[in-house]
Design a protein around this motif. Structure first.
Motif, PDB file in Angstrom:
ATOM      1  N   THR A   8      48.123 -18.826  23.162  1.00  0.00           N
ATOM      2  CA  THR A   8      48.043 -18.024  24.369  1.00  0.00           C
ATOM      3  C   THR A   8      48.817 -16.719  24.243  1.00  0.00           C
ATOM      4  O   THR A   8      49.506 -16.468  23.256  1.00  0.00           O
ATOM      5  N   ASN A  13      44.513 -14.735  32.105  1.00  0.00           N
ATOM      6  CA  ASN A  13      43.745 -15.866  31.580  1.00  0.00           C
ATOM      7  C   ASN A  13      44.621 -16.816  30.779  1.00  0.00           C
ATOM      8  O   ASN A  13      44.392 -18.024  30.767  1.00  0.00           O
ATOM      9  N   ASN A  49      38.717 -20.906  18.063  1.00  0.00           N
ATOM     10  CA  ASN A  49      37.867 -20.197  19.015  1.00  0.00           C
ATOM     11  C   ASN A  49      37.058 -19.140  18.283  1.00  0.00           C
ATOM     12  O   ASN A  49      37.572 -18.062  17.968  1.00  0.00           O
ATOM     13  N   ASN A  51      35.080 -17.091  19.277  1.00  0.00           N
ATOM     14  CA  ASN A  51      34.936 -15.860  20.053  1.00  0.00           C
ATOM     15  C   ASN A  51      36.132 -14.928  19.886  1.00  0.00           C
ATOM     16  O   ASN A  51      36.091 -13.783  20.337  1.00  0.00           O
ATOM     17  N   ARG A  53      39.258 -14.889  21.218  1.00  0.00           N
ATOM     18  CA  ARG A  53      39.954 -14.524  22.455  1.00  0.00           C
ATOM     19  C   ARG A  53      40.935 -15.639  22.822  1.00  0.00           C
ATOM     20  O   ARG A  53      40.786 -16.780  22.405  1.00  0.00           O
ATOM     21  N   ALA A  56      43.166 -20.544  23.870  1.00  0.00           N
ATOM     22  CA  ALA A  56      42.473 -21.635  23.188  1.00  0.00           C
ATOM     23  C   ALA A  56      43.409 -22.834  23.193  1.00  0.00           C
ATOM     24  O   ALA A  56      44.631 -22.682  23.364  1.00  0.00           O
ATOM     25  N   PHE A  70      37.902 -23.597  24.214  1.00  0.00           N
ATOM     26  CA  PHE A  70      38.133 -22.192  24.519  1.00  0.00           C
ATOM     27  C   PHE A  70      37.381 -21.836  25.795  1.00  0.00           C
ATOM     28  O   PHE A  70      36.581 -22.634  26.277  1.00  0.00           O
ATOM     29  N   GLU A  71      37.663 -20.653  26.320  1.00  0.00           N
ATOM     30  CA  GLU A  71      37.296 -20.197  27.662  1.00  0.00           C
ATOM     31  C   GLU A  71      38.185 -20.932  28.672  1.00  0.00           C
ATOM     32  O   GLU A  71      38.176 -22.164  28.765  1.00  0.00           O
ATOM     33  N   SER A  72      38.940 -20.142  29.422  1.00  0.00           N
ATOM     34  CA  SER A  72      39.980 -20.723  30.281  1.00  0.00           C
ATOM     35  C   SER A  72      39.419 -21.692  31.313  1.00  0.00           C
ATOM     36  O   SER A  72      40.038 -22.721  31.604  1.00  0.00           O
ATOM     37  N   GLY A  73      38.243 -21.400  31.874  1.00  0.00           N
ATOM     38  CA  GLY A  73      37.665 -22.316  32.847  1.00  0.00           C
ATOM     39  C   GLY A  73      37.315 -23.659  32.230  1.00  0.00           C
ATOM     40  O   GLY A  73      37.532 -24.712  32.832  1.00  0.00           O
ATOM     41  N   SER A  74      36.778 -23.631  31.017  1.00  0.00           N
ATOM     42  CA  SER A  74      36.450 -24.868  30.313  1.00  0.00           C
ATOM     43  C   SER A  74      37.703 -25.664  30.007  1.00  0.00           C
ATOM     44  O   SER A  74      37.722 -26.900  30.152  1.00  0.00           O
ATOM     45  N   MET A 109      35.875 -16.946  37.049  1.00  0.00           N
ATOM     46  CA  MET A 109      35.475 -16.673  35.677  1.00  0.00           C
ATOM     47  C   MET A 109      34.375 -15.620  35.597  1.00  0.00           C
ATOM     48  O   MET A 109      34.377 -14.775  34.698  1.00  0.00           O
TER      49      MET A 109
END
Length: 248
Positions: A8, A13, A49, A51, A53, A56, A70-74, A109
């Protein structure tokens, strides 16, 4: 037993995951990702990740094998679905409130984060001030703030869904707390301002927002617009360099 490792940086995010982990009382390891040095583009990180970003997260899954998220919502959905068995910051899967929380998580998101992120870029990091871009994203961010304001006005608990703070609140808090950096006057949204302060009283949020480094909410409130621009100038160069690298 969790084996959680969070990768992080100090962004809205990024901190939403550390805040959620603290709210859930879960043990976790942290690796700070240096965005200015493009650590998130290094091969080892792309294995986690693809992507490139933050944030993760890795964990040992129920089958005993590693899992990468990965992706904060996920990541937030994974953590609440798997670990919030007491529903400290969630609701039982399949309940009305579960899906209402999901509404707001997807809203953040797909709307609040991207729109305020673009406002930050055009207002702070673009090589020139483009008024159309600034106005476009400022107006859209203000519209989204009004959506939150309306929801909080109708809330009896002071939170977005039901009778408790949930991942919906945690997901949006870091963005709204950064309103002044984006150039938004939070006094236009009194309920939202009270909600920011209410969230700050939560021990989990207070601890989690300072991961992996000190959160600057209080400092930014003391700065003039000119001083904020001066601070942003220090990051402008590596933001532009990162854009060039992504374009290759």
């Amino acid at each position: 037993m969790s084996d959680i490792h969070l990768y992080t940086a100090q962004t809205p995010n990024g901190t939403k995951i550390s805040i959620l982990l603290e709210e859930l009382g879960l043990p976790y390891k942290v690796t700070a990702i240096e965005l200015s040095k493009n650590t998130q583009k290094e091969p080892w990180f792309l294995e986690i990740n693809p992507n490139g970003r933050i944030p993760a997260l890795t964990d040992t899954f129920t089958d005993g094998k590693p899992i990468s998220l990965f992706e904060s919502g996920s990541i937030m959905q994974y953590l609440t679905d798997r670990y919030d068995t007491e529903h400290k910051v969630s609701y039982p899967k399949g309940s009305r409130e579960y899906y209402e929380v999901n509404n707001w998580l997807m809203w953040q998101m797909g709307g609040l984060g991207p729109m305020q992120g673009q406002l930050n870029h055009f207002n702070r990091y673009a090589p020139e001030k483009i008024e159309y871009g600034i106005n476009r994203y400022k107006n859209e961010t203000r519209r989204l703030y009004r959506t939150l304001e309306t929801q909080l006005k109708s809330s009896t608990s002071g939170y977005l869904v039901g009778d408790r703070c949930t991942s919906a609140d945690i997901a949006s808090w870091g963005w709204v707390a950064a309103a002044k950096w984006a150039g938004i006057d939070i006094s236009e949204f009194p309920e939202l301002g009270k909600w920011v302060q209410r969230m700050l009283q939560r021990p989990g949020l207070e601890k989690g927002r300072h991961v992996p480094s000190k959160h600057n909410y209080e400092d930014i409130q003391q700065l003039t617009e000119e001083k904020i621009d001066e601070r942003a100038a220090a990051a402008r160069k590596w933001v532009q360099e990162g854009m060039k690298a992504d374009a290759k």
